[in-house]
Enzyme design. Structure first.
Site, PDB file in Angstrom:
ATOM      1  N   SER A  87     -20.330 -12.758  -1.531  1.00 36.75           N
ATOM      2  CA  SER A  87     -18.994 -12.695  -0.734  1.00 36.75           C
ATOM      3  C   SER A  87     -19.067 -12.093   0.505  1.00 36.75           C
ATOM      4  CB  SER A  87     -18.014 -12.173  -1.803  1.00 36.75           C
ATOM      5  OG  SER A  87     -17.811 -12.680  -3.052  1.00 36.75           O
ATOM      6  N   HIS A 135     -18.384  -4.448  -1.260  1.00 37.08           N
ATOM      7  CA  HIS A 135     -17.431  -4.118  -2.097  1.00 37.08           C
ATOM      8  C   HIS A 135     -17.522  -3.770  -3.453  1.00 37.08           C
ATOM      9  CE1 HIS A 135     -18.419  -8.401  -2.729  1.00 37.08           C
ATOM     10  NE2 HIS A 135     -17.791  -8.362  -3.917  1.00 37.08           N
TER      11      HIS A 135
END
Length: 368
Positions: A42, A61
């Site tokens: 991502s 993240h």
């Protein structure tokens, strides 16, 4: 304080690891010393420019660390607590949160905008403010994040493995258990066996699927999928996955097809491989300007198929992260086997080269 952080300045350029200034936590925020961070695709959408985001951006993240300091108003966390990051904050009060879908929390709408929830920045470089991907920026020795973006866990879990429960594991397993609700004895197809897809495979095994067909273009990943519960494998660079899935199911098609790559072609393959009354779940993150999906509306209606997306596997971080760790503790969830290679922060570009080349199921950055 100063900290070393992985930052992207312009799309299509290498990620830079540099020393930056980090402000102390403000209201309802915590300072975390990072121990491990998962290398997820991502973030690469920002590197490539597929997702419009504030730049410069501190990436990462999927993270695990130890709380060093808490800001004003934080009452449920203290220095020394072991925590995992949740890339979707959970406010607990918006319509999605109160309806049991905190993975869709309204606070998650600004995860690409750069600043933290109060609209200001904690990271600063020579050229000005630095945003934090998903309010986190876990590719950093230290980071300041919203308290609602972390989940406290027991301190006996190894953070270098527990980190995978921050994103990849709940997304994959949750896609099976929460979103599709795969039934025992059913047939399942998984297209894409990376960090998300491999956890879909093991989620389908946990759910009791009798046939789990893993599809990928890398033989390494297909062999690995067998360890996680795959009963059959298809190298889609060598044979048509739709025809092969139909052959394996005696022309019927699979009950559930999961797509973890997010291209129009592979989503169409998943749709065409499903049986009547079948369910297709798209778990991969597409580029912002992705093309339309080439599926037949007539097929959708006449065969009564269901096509759905999922974010974070419809998992609820404060409930599912501790639950998945307990399953790991009891041997029901594989985490150690997911980690193909570990890296130092300075090897971040090498880690993404390995991910893009299909050499890793999951790479992990270790800070100590």
């Amino acid at each position: 304080m100063k900290t070393r952080t992985a930052v992207i300045y312009e799309p299509g350029t290498p990620i830079r690891v540099e020393e930056i200034e980090l402000d102390p936590p403000k209201e309802q925020e915590v300072l975390v010393r990072m121990v491990a961070a998962g290398v997820c695709h991502s973030d690469y959408h920002v590197v490539k420019g597929d997702l419009p985001a504030y730049l410069p951006m501190a990436l990462g993240h999927e993270g695990a660390g130890i709380v060093e300091q808490v800001g004003p108003g934080v009452s449920d966390l203290k220095p020394g607590d072991h925590v995992l990051m949740s890339f979707i904050p959970a406010c607990g009060s918006c319509p999605s949160c109160v309806s049991g879908h905190s993975n869709l929390c309204d606070k998650g709408a600004g995860t690409l905008s750069g600043p933290l929830l109060d609209g200001t920045f904690r990271m600063h470089g020579e050229k000005g403010d630095i945003g934090q991907f998903c309010y986190i920026g876990s590719f950093s020795e230290y980071t300041v994040v919203p308290a609602m973006s972390v989940v406290k866990i027991a301190d006996y879990y190894p953070l270098s493995r527990a980190v995978l429960v921050s994103c990849g594991v709940p997304t994959g397993v949750g896609s099976v258990i929460h979103r599709a609700r795969v039934t025992p004895g059913s047939t399942v197809m998984v297209i894409g066996c990376g960090g998300i897809g491999m956890n879909i495979v093991q989620g389908a095994a946990i759910a009791g699927a009798r046939m789990i067909i893993a599809v990928d273009i890398h033989d390494f990943k297909l062999e690995k999928a067998k360890e996680f519960g795959a009963t059959h494998t298809i190298n889609s660079s060598q044979e048509d996955p739709v025809n092969k899935a139909l052959e394996l199911t005696w022309g019927v098609g699979v009950d559930y097809a999961f797509e973890a790559i997010a291209t129009p072609e592979t989503i169409a393959q998943a749709f065409n491989a499903t049986a009547k009354n079948g369910t297709v779940v798209v778990a991969g993150l597409s580029p912002f300007l992705a093309q339309a999906i080439p599926i037949s509306p007539l097929n959708l209606v006449l065969y009564q198929k269901t096509l759905m997306g999922t974010l974070f596997g419809d998992s609820q971080p404060r409930n599912d992260i501790p639950m998945l760790l307990r399953m790991y503790e009891s041997g029901k969830i594989k985490l150690d086997e997911l980690v193909t290679r570990t890296y130092k922060l300075d090897q971040i570009n090498e880690a993404y080269d390995d991910l893009l080349a299909g050499r890793n199921i999951r790479g992990v950055i270790e800070f100590s």
